[in-house]
Design a protein around this motif. Structure first.
Motif, PDB file in Angstrom:
ATOM      1  N   ILE A   9     -17.191 -13.961  17.426  1.00 56.19           N
ATOM      2  CA  ILE A   9     -16.657 -13.619  18.747  1.00 56.19           C
ATOM      3  C   ILE A   9     -16.628 -12.113  18.945  1.00 56.19           C
ATOM      4  O   ILE A   9     -16.993 -11.594  20.001  1.00 56.19           O
ATOM      5  CB  ILE A   9     -15.250 -14.213  18.919  1.00 56.19           C
ATOM      6  CG1 ILE A   9     -15.334 -15.737  18.950  1.00 56.19           C
ATOM      7  CG2 ILE A   9     -14.575 -13.700  20.187  1.00 56.19           C
ATOM      8  CD1 ILE A   9     -13.990 -16.426  18.947  1.00 56.19           C
ATOM      9  N   VAL A  10     -16.226 -11.372  17.893  1.00 53.69           N
ATOM     10  CA  VAL A  10     -16.172  -9.907  17.981  1.00 53.69           C
ATOM     11  C   VAL A  10     -17.564  -9.336  18.197  1.00 53.69           C
ATOM     12  O   VAL A  10     -17.760  -8.418  19.001  1.00 53.69           O
ATOM     13  CB  VAL A  10     -15.527  -9.316  16.712  1.00 53.69           C
ATOM     14  CG1 VAL A  10     -15.665  -7.795  16.709  1.00 53.69           C
ATOM     15  CG2 VAL A  10     -14.053  -9.699  16.644  1.00 53.69           C
ATOM     16  N   LEU A  11     -18.562  -9.871  17.469  1.00 55.93           N
ATOM     17  CA  LEU A  11     -19.937  -9.394  17.630  1.00 55.93           C
ATOM     18  C   LEU A  11     -20.439  -9.618  19.047  1.00 55.93           C
ATOM     19  O   LEU A  11     -21.123  -8.775  19.617  1.00 55.93           O
ATOM     20  CB  LEU A  11     -20.856 -10.103  16.624  1.00 55.93           C
ATOM     21  CG  LEU A  11     -20.675  -9.678  15.157  1.00 55.93           C
ATOM     22  CD1 LEU A  11     -21.534 -10.551  14.246  1.00 55.93           C
ATOM     23  CD2 LEU A  11     -21.029  -8.203  14.968  1.00 55.93           C
ATOM     24  N   VAL A  12     -20.069 -10.750  19.620  1.00 57.26           N
ATOM     25  CA  VAL A  12     -20.446 -11.008  21.008  1.00 57.26           C
ATOM     26  C   VAL A  12     -19.846  -9.960  21.927  1.00 57.26           C
ATOM     27  O   VAL A  12     -20.488  -9.465  22.855  1.00 57.26           O
ATOM     28  CB  VAL A  12     -20.001 -12.422  21.433  1.00 57.26           C
ATOM     29  CG1 VAL A  12     -20.186 -12.606  22.937  1.00 57.26           C
ATOM     30  CG2 VAL A  12     -20.792 -13.477  20.670  1.00 57.26           C
ATOM     31  N   MET A  13     -18.604  -9.562  21.636  1.00 59.36           N
ATOM     32  CA  MET A  13     -17.932  -8.568  22.458  1.00 59.36           C
ATOM     33  C   MET A  13     -18.623  -7.213  22.369  1.00 59.36           C
ATOM     34  O   MET A  13     -18.844  -6.531  23.374  1.00 59.36           O
ATOM     35  CB  MET A  13     -16.462  -8.419  22.023  1.00 59.36           C
ATOM     36  CG  MET A  13     -15.611  -9.669  22.283  1.00 59.36           C
ATOM     37  SD  MET A  13     -15.598 -10.160  24.009  1.00 59.36           S
ATOM     38  CE  MET A  13     -16.855 -11.443  23.982  1.00 59.36           C
ATOM     39  N   GLY A  23      -9.744  -5.204  28.400  1.00 60.80           N
ATOM     40  CA  GLY A  23     -10.995  -5.857  28.756  1.00 60.80           C
ATOM     41  C   GLY A  23     -11.541  -6.686  27.620  1.00 60.80           C
ATOM     42  O   GLY A  23     -12.110  -7.769  27.836  1.00 60.80           O
ATOM     43  N   LEU A  24     -11.372  -6.176  26.383  1.00 59.56           N
ATOM     44  CA  LEU A  24     -11.829  -6.915  25.205  1.00 59.56           C
ATOM     45  C   LEU A  24     -11.090  -8.245  25.083  1.00 59.56           C
ATOM     46  O   LEU A  24     -11.690  -9.283  24.800  1.00 59.56           O
ATOM     47  CB  LEU A  24     -11.617  -6.065  23.950  1.00 59.56           C
ATOM     48  CG  LEU A  24     -12.093  -6.666  22.622  1.00 59.56           C
ATOM     49  CD1 LEU A  24     -13.592  -6.928  22.674  1.00 59.56           C
ATOM     50  CD2 LEU A  24     -11.739  -5.762  21.458  1.00 59.56           C
ATOM     51  N   LYS A  25      -9.773  -8.219  25.301  1.00 60.97           N
ATOM     52  CA  LYS A  25      -8.976  -9.447  25.243  1.00 60.97           C
ATOM     53  C   LYS A  25      -9.462 -10.461  26.261  1.00 60.97           C
ATOM     54  O   LYS A  25      -9.593 -11.655  25.977  1.00 60.97           O
ATOM     55  CB  LYS A  25      -7.496  -9.139  25.486  1.00 60.97           C
ATOM     56  CG  LYS A  25      -6.803  -8.405  24.350  1.00 60.97           C
ATOM     57  CD  LYS A  25      -5.337  -8.188  24.688  1.00 60.97           C
ATOM     58  CE  LYS A  25      -4.613  -7.478  23.551  1.00 60.97           C
ATOM     59  NZ  LYS A  25      -3.187  -7.247  23.885  1.00 60.97           N
ATOM     60  N   GLU A  26      -9.755  -9.958  27.457  1.00 56.57           N
ATOM     61  CA  GLU A  26     -10.206 -10.853  28.522  1.00 56.57           C
ATOM     62  C   GLU A  26     -11.564 -11.451  28.201  1.00 56.57           C
ATOM     63  O   GLU A  26     -11.814 -12.635  28.465  1.00 56.57           O
ATOM     64  CB  GLU A  26     -10.252 -10.084  29.846  1.00 56.57           C
ATOM     65  CG  GLU A  26      -8.873  -9.681  30.356  1.00 56.57           C
ATOM     66  CD  GLU A  26      -8.940  -8.797  31.584  1.00 56.57           C
ATOM     67  OE1 GLU A  26     -10.079  -8.438  31.981  1.00 56.57           O
ATOM     68  OE2 GLU A  26      -7.874  -8.461  32.142  1.00 56.57           O
ATOM     69  N   GLN A  27     -12.447 -10.646  27.601  1.00 56.57           N
ATOM     70  CA  GLN A  27     -13.777 -11.141  27.262  1.00 56.57           C
ATOM     71  C   GLN A  27     -13.708 -12.169  26.127  1.00 56.57           C
ATOM     72  O   GLN A  27     -14.430 -13.169  26.138  1.00 56.57           O
ATOM     73  CB  GLN A  27     -14.694  -9.981  26.868  1.00 56.57           C
ATOM     74  CG  GLN A  27     -15.114  -9.114  28.050  1.00 56.57           C
ATOM     75  CD  GLN A  27     -16.233  -8.160  27.693  1.00 56.57           C
ATOM     76  OE1 GLN A  27     -16.970  -8.400  26.733  1.00 56.57           O
ATOM     77  NE2 GLN A  27     -16.357  -7.088  28.467  1.00 56.57           N
ATOM     78  N   ILE A  28     -12.820 -11.916  25.135  1.00 56.41           N
ATOM     79  CA  ILE A  28     -12.646 -12.880  24.037  1.00 56.41           C
ATOM     80  C   ILE A  28     -12.146 -14.209  24.588  1.00 56.41           C
ATOM     81  O   ILE A  28     -12.633 -15.286  24.232  1.00 56.41           O
ATOM     82  CB  ILE A  28     -11.661 -12.331  22.984  1.00 56.41           C
ATOM     83  CG1 ILE A  28     -12.293 -11.163  22.230  1.00 56.41           C
ATOM     84  CG2 ILE A  28     -11.249 -13.430  22.000  1.00 56.41           C
ATOM     85  CD1 ILE A  28     -11.365 -10.472  21.268  1.00 56.41           C
ATOM     86  N   ALA A  29     -11.168 -14.123  25.489  1.00 53.89           N
ATOM     87  CA  ALA A  29     -10.636 -15.341  26.097  1.00 53.89           C
ATOM     88  C   ALA A  29     -11.730 -16.084  26.851  1.00 53.89           C
ATOM     89  O   ALA A  29     -11.809 -17.326  26.798  1.00 53.89           O
ATOM     90  CB  ALA A  29      -9.488 -14.987  27.032  1.00 53.89           C
ATOM     91  N   GLN A  30     -12.613 -15.336  27.521  1.00 55.16           N
ATOM     92  CA  GLN A  30     -13.684 -15.963  28.282  1.00 55.16           C
ATOM     93  C   GLN A  30     -14.709 -16.625  27.369  1.00 55.16           C
ATOM     94  O   GLN A  30     -15.209 -17.725  27.642  1.00 55.16           O
ATOM     95  CB  GLN A  30     -14.379 -14.921  29.175  1.00 55.16           C
ATOM     96  CG  GLN A  30     -15.380 -15.521  30.154  1.00 55.16           C
ATOM     97  CD  GLN A  30     -14.725 -16.495  31.122  1.00 55.16           C
ATOM     98  OE1 GLN A  30     -13.682 -16.188  31.698  1.00 55.16           O
ATOM     99  NE2 GLN A  30     -15.313 -17.675  31.297  1.00 55.16           N
ATOM    100  N   VAL A  31     -15.021 -15.961  26.239  1.00 58.16           N
ATOM    101  CA  VAL A  31     -15.975 -16.536  25.267  1.00 58.16           C
ATOM    102  C   VAL A  31     -15.436 -17.851  24.715  1.00 58.16           C
ATOM    103  O   VAL A  31     -16.156 -18.856  24.607  1.00 58.16           O
ATOM    104  CB  VAL A  31     -16.242 -15.545  24.116  1.00 58.16           C
ATOM    105  CG1 VAL A  31     -17.010 -16.232  22.988  1.00 58.16           C
ATOM    106  CG2 VAL A  31     -17.037 -14.356  24.626  1.00 58.16           C
TER     107      VAL A  31
END
Length: 271
Positions: A9-13, A23-31
């Motif tokens: 998940i982190v690599l995707v971010m 923004g990172l938190k929001e993107q992780i939640a979206q993934v």
């Protein structure tokens, strides 16, 4: 697998570019939302590890709740009814009052009762012990009624019955014909005719019902439970730890301020 999932998940971010922490938190939640199977697969493959984490969290929460409840009772002690009509041992003006909610046929109650009884015997000026009832079985209720009846006749003999009943708990558990109980009463030199009369007293019913209602109001649903100056100790605790907890309660409890003595506002001019 759980670590690998987090890493994925982190690599995707990072692949998505530079983003703020929010923004990172929001993107992780979206993934996770778009790819729930990733997390589900990780949970299935690592169920033991996941269970350990969950259990650890539950244990930590339970310990935190216990500590918070303990501190709340120190700040605002529970207030059991202490009636002079009830049997007690120790000093009526003792620094420490222990109220014991118990069941004559509970094995842990037997062990806990001995701890409390021995503590009072070791320092009767410091401690006072009051025995109350929270019987969970019909036979226990009968023994509780006998104790209260004896107390109406002779409070000192009531605690002698308390001691012997716990010592002979295993025998009383299988005493369907009442022979063991009868022998205990005879050995304590209790008039059985008088006892039978007193057993019909409404006072006994009131005491037992009052103990049960009081325990329920405090949230007690298991035996033994002790109140030490209004602070609960739940379950059997070995003697050394029990005494240490009492010391901690005394140390942390708010100290009563001494009454002010006579004060002279302008002593020099009054001399």
């Amino acid at each position: 697998m759980l670590k690998n999932t987090a890493l994925f998940i982190v690599l995707v971010m990072f692949a998505s570019g530079c983003v703020s922490k929010q923004g990172l938190k929001e993107q992780i939640a979206q993934v996770i939302k778009d790819n729930p199977q990733i997390v589900l697969d990780a949970m299935r493959e690592n169920n033991i590890e996941l269970l350990t984490i969950v259990e650890s969290g539950i244990d930590s929460r339970s310990e935190l709740n216990r500590r918070e409840k303990f501190q709340a009772e120190i700040d605002n002690p529970l207030n059991p009814v202490i009636s002079p009509d009830r049997a007690s041992i120790g000093n009526p003006e003792a620094l420490v009052t222990i109220v014991e909610y118990s069941d004559f046929l509970c094995p842990y109650c037997s062990k806990g009762a001995k701890v409390a009884r021995d503590l009072v015997a070791s320092n009767p000026n410091k401690y006072r012990l009051i025995y109350k009832h929270l019987p969970l079985h019909e036979e226990s209720k009968k023994l509780a009624a006998v104790y209260e009846a004896i107390a109406l006749l002779d409070k000192e003999k009531a605690f002698k019955f308390h001691d012997v009943a716990f010592e002979m708990q295993k025998s009383l558990y299988n005493d369907s014909n009442g022979k063991i109980l009868g022998k205990i009463l005879l050995d304590l030199d209790i008039d059985l005719n008088e006892l039978e009369k007193v057993l019909k007293s409404k006072k006994i019913v009131e005491n037992l019902a009052g103990d049960k209602a009081e325990a329920k109001s405090f949230g007690f649903d298991a035996t033994p439970t002790f109140l030490v100056n209004g602070v609960s100790i739940r379950g059997y605790v070995p003697a050394d730890k029990f005494e240490s907890i009492i010391g901690f309660i005394l140390e942390k409890s708010p100290k009563k301020e001494a009454d002010d003595g006579e004060v002279c506002e302008d002593c020099l001019n009054k001399m």
